[in-house]
Design a protein around this motif. Structure first.
Motif: not given
Length: 256
Positions: A243-256
């Motif tokens: 994912l880092s190599s292909e510059q995919v942006q990651i958004t984390e959605a943790p449980l509250q």
């Protein structure tokens, strides 16, 4: 409606998304307002058909989901959190393409509350049913061979139909997320997702951590075709590296 009240209404929806049933006293405590204020807010949201009132509280109003395979019943809280994070990223879009699956339905639920005056092209009856709660959203259903288990259309007719449209974003689920790309258990679904990716300027995958380092039957994209991954935990190992190599942006959605 005042800006303060609108913000409060949005906070109530946010609370009910993570905790589908809440009492008035719990909402009042969470938002630091009186129970009288919460009751008035709930009545207004109920009049808008966004929630259903219960004795002493409220439920987030949701369309009845179609019966899906048993594998779709896990990690529902994680998927709701993913939907909550994904919708704001789409705020400037005018046309969306949305694939089938439980997680994309969760994104659709948030789109109903957070977006208006947009067009959504989908092959998923579950997505279309959810979006029907917002009359400002125009839904275009893709024709094709009906797949009862997924409550969606597939096949060459579906893919050909999609070539008539372009979208700002494609929002897609996945059965597996491997270093080589996202994949789906159904070959016919993968064909539809490939076509949606071709027709869209930006592409988003929404999938929880149970899909990490798994490869399903049909890979439908390489990571260099995907702009954004919304998930509940940070990937690690070879998947994180890919994912880092292909510059995919990651958004984390943790449980509250």
């Amino acid at each position: 409606m005042s800006r303060k009240k609108a913000a409060r209404h949005k906070s109530i929806i946010d609370e009910l998304t993570i905790h589908p049933s809440k009492r008035v006293s719990e909402l009042a405590s969470a938002l630091n307002v009186t129970t009288e204020t919460i009751r008035r807010d709930l009545e207004e949201l109920a009049q808008q058909k966004l929630i259903s009132r219960t004795y002493g509280g409220a439920l987030l109003r949701q369309a009845v989901e179609p019966v899906l395979n048993e594998r779709h019943k896990a990690n529902l809280a994680e998927r709701a959190a993913i939907g909550k994070k994904a919708a704001p990223l789409l705020k400037d879009a005018k046309v969306l393409m949305i694939g089938s699956g439980v997680t994309t339905v969760e994104v659709a639920k948030r789109i109903v509350y957070e977006m208006s005056n947009i067009t959504v092209i989908t092959h998923s009856f579950g997505v279309a049913r959810v979006l029907s709660f917002n009359p400002t959203i125009k839904v275009i259903m893709a024709p094709g061979v009906y797949h009862a288990e997924e409550s969606a259309t597939h096949g060459s007719v579906t893919c050909q139909f999609l070539t008539n449209y372009t979208a700002d974003w494609a929002i897609l689920g996945a059965s597996g997320l491997a270093p080589t790309g996202p994949s789906d258990a159904l070959v016919d679904a993968a064909d539809v997702y490939q076509q949606m990716i071709r027709q869209s300027t930006h592409n988003m995958i929404v999938a929880d951590h149970s899909k990490f380092d798994r490869m399903a039957t049909a890979r439908y994209a390489k990571w260099n075709e995907i702009d954004h991954l919304i998930t509940d935990q940070k990937p690690s190992g070879p998947l994180k590296k890919a994912l880092s190599s292909e510059q995919v942006q990651i958004t984390e959605a943790p449980l509250q």
